[in-house]
Design an enzyme around this catalytic site. Structure first.
Site, short mmCIF file in Angstrom:
data_model
loop_
_atom_site.label_atom_id
_atom_site.label_comp_id
_atom_site.label_asym_id
_atom_site.label_seq_id
_atom_site.Cartn_x
_atom_site.Cartn_y
_atom_site.Cartn_z
N TYR A 97 0.69 -1.52 -0.43
CA TYR A 97 0.07 -0.21 0.12
C TYR A 97 1.08 1.43 -0.13
O TYR A 97 1.33 1.66 0.67
CB TYR A 97 -1.47 -0.27 1.69
CG TYR A 97 -1.81 -1.46 1.70
CD1 TYR A 97 -2.38 -1.86 0.40
CD2 TYR A 97 -2.81 -1.14 2.54
CE1 TYR A 97 -3.34 -2.41 -0.55
CE2 TYR A 97 -3.99 -2.02 2.17
CZ TYR A 97 -4.09 -3.35 1.51
OH TYR A 97 -5.03 -3.82 1.33
C1 LIG Z 1 -7.25 -1.41 -7.46
C2 LIG Z 1 -6.62 -2.23 -6.69
C3 LIG Z 1 -6.46 -3.63 -5.36
C4 LIG Z 1 -5.12 -4.12 -4.58
N1 LIG Z 1 -5.50 -5.14 -4.20
C5 LIG Z 1 -4.60 -5.17 -3.15
C6 LIG Z 1 -5.18 -6.85 -2.31
O1 LIG Z 1 -6.04 -7.23 -2.77
N2 LIG Z 1 -3.75 -7.09 -1.92
C7 LIG Z 1 -2.55 -6.74 -2.46
O2 LIG Z 1 -1.87 -7.05 -1.34
N3 LIG Z 1 -2.32 -5.41 -3.06
C8 LIG Z 1 -3.00 -4.70 -3.03
N4 LIG Z 1 -2.64 -3.97 -3.49
C9 LIG Z 1 -1.53 -3.58 -4.12
C10 LIG Z 1 -1.42 -4.05 -5.12
O3 LIG Z 1 -0.38 -4.97 -4.36
C11 LIG Z 1 0.77 -3.39 -5.34
O4 LIG Z 1 -0.28 -1.98 -5.87
C12 LIG Z 1 1.26 -4.07 -5.98
O5 LIG Z 1 2.60 -3.46 -6.14
C13 LIG Z 1 0.92 -3.87 -7.87
O6 LIG Z 1 1.45 -4.42 -8.67
P1 LIG Z 1 1.29 -3.90 -10.26
O7 LIG Z 1 2.49 -5.43 -10.04
O8 LIG Z 1 0.73 -4.15 -11.07
O9 LIG Z 1 2.33 -2.65 -9.73
P2 LIG Z 1 2.71 -2.02 -10.30
O10 LIG Z 1 2.77 -0.99 -10.24
O11 LIG Z 1 3.84 -1.89 -11.79
O12 LIG Z 1 4.48 -2.00 -9.59
C14 LIG Z 1 4.84 -1.70 -8.15
C15 LIG Z 1 5.87 -2.02 -7.77
O13 LIG Z 1 6.90 -3.36 -7.92
C16 LIG Z 1 7.79 -2.76 -9.12
N5 LIG Z 1 7.69 -3.45 -9.88
C17 LIG Z 1 6.19 -4.51 -11.06
N6 LIG Z 1 7.21 -5.46 -11.08
C18 LIG Z 1 8.08 -6.09 -11.08
C19 LIG Z 1 8.75 -6.84 -11.91
N7 LIG Z 1 9.19 -8.14 -12.48
N8 LIG Z 1 10.80 -6.66 -11.29
C20 LIG Z 1 10.74 -5.73 -10.14
N9 LIG Z 1 10.07 -5.34 -9.13
C21 LIG Z 1 8.18 -4.33 -10.20
C22 LIG Z 1 7.20 -1.97 -9.45
O14 LIG Z 1 8.87 -0.62 -9.97
C23 LIG Z 1 6.80 -0.48 -7.94
O15 LIG Z 1 7.49 -0.80 -7.67
C24 LIG Z 1 -4.09 -3.65 -4.94
C25 LIG Z 1 -3.87 -2.03 -5.48
C26 LIG Z 1 -4.79 -1.62 -6.14
C27 LIG Z 1 -5.00 0.06 -7.40
#
Ligand SMILES: Cc1cc2nc3c(=O)[nH]c(=O)nc-3n(C[C@H](O)[C@H](O)[C@H](O)COP(=O)(O)OP(=O)(O)OC[C@H]3O[C@@H](n4cnc5c(N)ncnc54)[C@H](O)[C@@H]3O)c2cc1C
Ligand SMILES: *[C@@H]1O[C@H](CO)[C@@H](O)[C@H](O)[C@H]1NC(C)=O
Ligand SMILES: *[C@@H]1O[C@H](CO)[C@@H](O)[C@H](O)[C@H]1NC(C)=O
Ligand SMILES: *[C@@H]1O[C@H](CO)[C@@H](O)[C@H](O)[C@H]1NC(C)=O
Ligand SMILES: *[C@@H]1O[C@H](CO)[C@@H](O)[C@H](O)[C@H]1NC(C)=O
Ligand SMILES: *[C@@H]1O[C@H](CO)[C@@H](O)[C@H](O)[C@H]1NC(C)=O
Ligand SMILES: *[C@@H]1O[C@H](CO)[C@@H](O)[C@H](O)[C@H]1NC(C)=O
Ligand SMILES: *[C@@H]1O[C@H](CO)[C@@H](O)[C@H](O)[C@H]1NC(C)=O
Length: 540
Positions: free
Chosen positions: A480
């Site tokens: 978060y």
């Molecule tokens: C609508 C919504 C619902 C959510 N629900 C939950 C939930 O139920 N449980 C929970 O735990 N969290 C939840 N989250 C939070 C979510 O888990 C985090 O925001 C998570 O980091 C998102 O991953 P992403 O790949 O979509 O995000 P991105 O924005 O792509 O990445 C998030 C972070 O991880 C890094 N990253 C991404 N991919 C990689 C990679 N391949 N290698 C190294 N670093 C990387 C990015 O640089 C950034 O710092 C929710 C978020 C939203 C917006």
């Protein structure tokens, strides 16, 4: 680097000519640095997997749509938000390797994006000129029911993972987040939790292997990266350590029939009493049951008067008859009736939890765009370790109504979460936590004034909650992301700056993360606003 064979050179020269033709003649110094970077990328990619088709410069007609495709917070979709000078939509591991090698060579800031759900846009926004390594094309999912495992690539969404598991088995699931468009890359590397947390722990408690490209461009698995680095990228955030290509996950058993419900009570309908009892029941009841509590401000029955509504949203790994008798015994204040319960498959329970009608075809989980419109948003988190008194809740209702505050989510802990040692993964918030608070502000109008208003409300409420939540440190959930906790400028104060938010997210595990970081990325190439810093000095 090995010498280029003639055909490869030909390809490179041709590709560069095509790419450069998209850049205006009046190239500035920055542009020419970027051109050299482009040359380097092409030089370092394999001819059998040309990188040129993965490169989007701002002059490419699709640039904006590629950038916006995975923006999940409209606060970072404004005309003044800094845009990347390049997006590399990796199609092959060699594109990741070339990006890492060349970005270091030209000292460029790289942002890694998988699902783009970062609450602070850290995966696609930066203070300094930067490019995005976008992982959405790398989203293969291979489920092996025989071994009850799956390899999932970083660019896959949770919905795709759930769907592919469901395709193969009705009695397997995976304990990850409830929002199906969240990306595997950020979610798993940052910890990840969902509504089976009390039964099976966090997402990272169910990860058994990983593939990651490190700062030297090497593709590593758990064995070759070693246990320290594997530990770090299962909760400490991937983006401080490398680029995660894939995780191998351990599937969990779910019954063929699960039960969900949503029951609502306003303060006039005894919400205070029910909420007060929820905090004693939800973290201690059977691990099969997860009851999330959502609090918001709604119109009361009396004209013009606002009230607080408590919504209890549950997943029970069992049938409705057992659930009703369990709750009538342990949580009679809720008054759960058989008619409040919906029996369905685990896969369809995912739809219920994300407010999609559960009769919708499950293929909706393959939709990579969210079902509800993307909003402007701000999130913060807290941990509650001591029950709150009824008087405490009454005060909170008053404050919420005064602020017309939008939303609170309380996620109960206990169960399996309390059994796993706080050092098992970088995620430290285990035994002793009753529930996690998520502060939510959502709005749908553009403009700085509106944004400042809502962001301020989350801060005011966060401040109000101080007496009720963890202290020394005041804990927060890394997934978060909340830049209010501190920002790292990655200069000479990087360690001191990192410690401020690092201790809130990781408590005592922060030191181990710093040591691992210092070892695997001593020059801090993998950095961002809240990355793990390196040690300020190293003894030789
Ligand atoms: C609508 C919504 C619902 C959510 N629900 C939950 C939930 O139920 N449980 C929970 O735990 N969290 C939840 N989250 C939070 C979510 O888990 C985090 O925001 C998570 O980091 C998102 O991953 P992403 O790949 O979509 O995000 P991105 O924005 O792509 O990445 C998030 C972070 O991880 C890094 N990253 C991404 N991919 C990689 C990679 N391949 N290698 C190294 N670093 C990387 C990015 O640089 C950034 O710092 C929710 C978020 C939203 C917006
Ligand atoms: C790319 O390779 C060519 C041919 O080997 C070389 O001349 C050139 O300097 C390289 N460019 C970069 C930016 O690495
Ligand atoms: C934009 O990039 C895509 C994919 O690399 C390519 O097919 C297309 O020709 C490019 N368009 C422009 C205008 O350069
Ligand atoms: C993001 O901004 C662009 C440019 O103003 C706009 O076209 C697009 O619709 C916005 N995205 C969303 C999801 O509103
Ligand atoms: C609220 O509590 C009172 C007293 O226990 C009870 O009489 C009443 O039925 C309850 N109301 C609701 C809506 O549950
Ligand atoms: C709540 O009441 C206000 C007026 O007091 C009205 O404008 C608004 O539409 C109402 N909201 C809902 C959800 O009924
Ligand atoms: C779900 O969809 C079905 C079929 O379209 C409809 O009958 C039902 O009322 C819907 N349920 C909800 C809660 O909207
Ligand atoms: C934040 O909101 C509170 C409560 O509405 C208000 O008193 C305060 O002035 C606001 N602060 C800022 C900086 O807007």
């Amino acid at each position: 680097m090995e010498a280029l064979s003639p055909p490869r050179m030909l390809l490179s020269v041709f590709s560069i000519a095509v790419l450069l033709s998209t850049i205006p003649q009046s190239a500035s110094a920055a542009n020419s640095a970027h051109n050299t970077f482009l040359h380097c990328l092409v030089n370092h990619s394999e001819p059998s997997h040309p990188i040129t088709s993965a490169i989007f410069t701002p002059h490419n007609a699709s640039f904006s749509s590629v950038l916006e495709a995975y923006v999940r917070n409209l606060r970072f979709n404004t005309s003044t938000t800094r845009k990347p000078f390049l997006i590399i939509t990796a199609l092959h591991v060699s594109h990741i390797q070339a990006s890492i090698i060349c970005a270091q060579k030209y000292n460029l800031q790289m942002k890694i994006r998988s699902g783009g759900h970062d609450y602070e846009g850290v995966s696609y926004v930066a203070e300094v000129p930067f490019f995005i390594l976008d992982m959405f094309n790398l989203r293969k999912i291979e489920v092996d029911i025989h071994t009850e495992t799956a390899w999932v690539q970083a660019g896959a969404t949770l919905g795709e993972v759930y769907y592919r598991i469901g395709e193969k088995s009705k009695i397997h699931g995976f304990p990850a987040g409830v929002c199906p468009t969240v990306g595997v890359g950020g979610h798993i590397s940052g910890g990840g939790y969902g509504n089976m947390m009390r039964k099976y722990g966090l997402t990272v408690d169910n990860v058994v292997d990983a593939q990651m490209v490190d700062v030297e461009g090497r593709l590593l698995d758990r064995k070759s990266m070693g246990e320290d680095l594997f530990w770090a990228i299962t909760g400490g955030g991937g983006s401080s350590f490398g680029v995660v290509l894939a995780y191998k996950i351990k599937l969990v058993r779910v019954p063929e029939v699960v039960t969900v419900f949503r029951v609502e009570r306003t303060v006039e309908q005894n919400a205070t009493d029910v909420v007060y009892n929820w905090q004693h029941v939800a973290p201690t009841i059977d691990n099969e049951l997860f009851i999330r509590l959502i609090l918001d401000v709604v119109n009361g029955t009396q004209n013009g008067k606002k009230t607080v509504r408590a919504s209890f949203v549950a997943l029970f790994l069992g049938d409705s008859k057992s659930l009703v008798s369990l709750l009538n015994e342990k949580f009679p204040q809720l008054g759960l009736k058989q008619s409040d319960c919906i029996e369905t498959s685990w896969l369809r329970s995912v739809l219920f939890w994300t407010n999609i009608n559960i009769t919708t075809p499950v293929e909706v989980l393959l939709d990579r765009q969210p079902q509800s419109p993307v909003n402007y948003l701000k999130r913060k988190s807290d941990y509650v370790q001591k029950p709150i008194s009824k008087k405490g809740f009454e005060g909170l209702w008053k404050k919420m109504i005064e602020l017309e505050y939008t939303l609170f989510q309380f996620n109960p802990y206990g169960g399996r979460m309390a059994e796993i040692p706080s050092t098992a993964t970088p995620f430290p918030h285990r035994a002793g936590n009753l529930w996690k608070v998520q502060y939510q502000a959502n709005w749908n109008r553009a403009g700085k004034k509106v944004a400042d208003h809502y962001i301020n409300l989350t801060r005011v409420l966060h401040k109000y909650m101080t007496p009720f939540v963890s202290k020394n440190p005041r804990e927060a959930f890394y997934n978060y992301k909340d830049l209010d906790l501190g920002i790292n400028h990655n200069g000479k104060n990087s360690y001191a700056e990192g410690k401020v938010y690092g201790v809130e997210y990781f408590k005592d595990n922060f030191n181990r993360l710093v040591e691992i970081k210092t070892k695997v990325d001593p020059h801090n190439f993998f950095r961002n606003e809240q990355s793990i810093p390196t040690l300020p000095y190293r003894k030789s």
